[in-house]
Design a protein around this motif. Structure first.
Motif, PDB file in Angstrom:
ATOM      1  N   GLU A   1       3.785   5.977  -5.473  1.00 47.63           N
ATOM      2  CA  GLU A   1       3.768   6.140  -6.929  1.00 47.63           C
ATOM      3  C   GLU A   1       2.563   6.954  -7.375  1.00 47.63           C
ATOM      4  N   TYR A   2       1.421   6.746  -6.729  1.00 50.24           N
ATOM      5  CA  TYR A   2       0.208   7.468  -7.098  1.00 50.24           C
ATOM      6  C   TYR A   2       0.355   8.964  -6.833  1.00 50.24           C
TER       7      TYR A   2
ATOM      8  N   TYR B   1       2.375   1.727  -3.467  1.00 53.60           N
ATOM      9  CA  TYR B   1       1.356   2.170  -4.420  1.00 53.60           C
ATOM     10  C   TYR B   1       1.010   3.639  -4.185  1.00 53.60           C
ATOM     11  N   ALA B   2       0.803   4.019  -2.931  1.00 54.51           N
ATOM     12  CA  ALA B   2       0.451   5.395  -2.616  1.00 54.51           C
ATOM     13  C   ALA B   2       1.576   6.349  -3.002  1.00 54.51           C
TER      14      ALA B   2
ATOM     15  N   GLY C   1       1.948  11.384  -9.374  1.00 56.08           N
ATOM     16  CA  GLY C   1       1.045  11.936 -10.375  1.00 56.08           C
ATOM     17  C   GLY C   1       1.665  11.999 -11.759  1.00 56.08           C
TER      18      GLY C   1
ATOM     19  N   TYR D   1       0.829  -1.209   0.000  1.00 55.86           N
ATOM     20  CA  TYR D   1       0.000   0.000   0.000  1.00 55.86           C
ATOM     21  C   TYR D   1       0.866   1.263   0.000  1.00 55.86           C
TER      22      TYR D   1
END
Length: 81
Positions: free
Chosen positions: A11-12, A8-9, A15, A5
């Protein structure tokens, strides 16, 4: 799970500013803000698909959508039963 998690967060949150060559799609992609070159000449492709419409068709759609918006506004403010 927490590590997945967190990765992923991370990399997210990078943007669209995060650039990676593996994310580039197509042959010679065009980047936002850069001038486009077609057949060796600098050009802009702002209108896109609207190039295939005639001016009469564009005028018809402009009047049509204006009338729809005017009808909606009048119905909302005055004539709605």
């Amino acid at each position: 799970f927490e590590q997945v998690y967190l990765d992923y967060a991370t990399e997210y949150l990078k943007g669209p500013m995060y650039h990676n060559d593996l994310k580039v799609q197509g042959f010679l992609p065009e980047y936002p803000g850069d001038p486009m070159f077609k057949q060796g000449k600098m050009t802009s492709n702002v209108v896109g698909n609207l190039k295939t419409f005639s001016s009469n068709e564009l005028a018809f759609f402009a009047v049509l959508f204006f009338a729809i918006g005017l009808y909606g506004t009048l119905m909302f403010w005055w004539f709605d039963p």
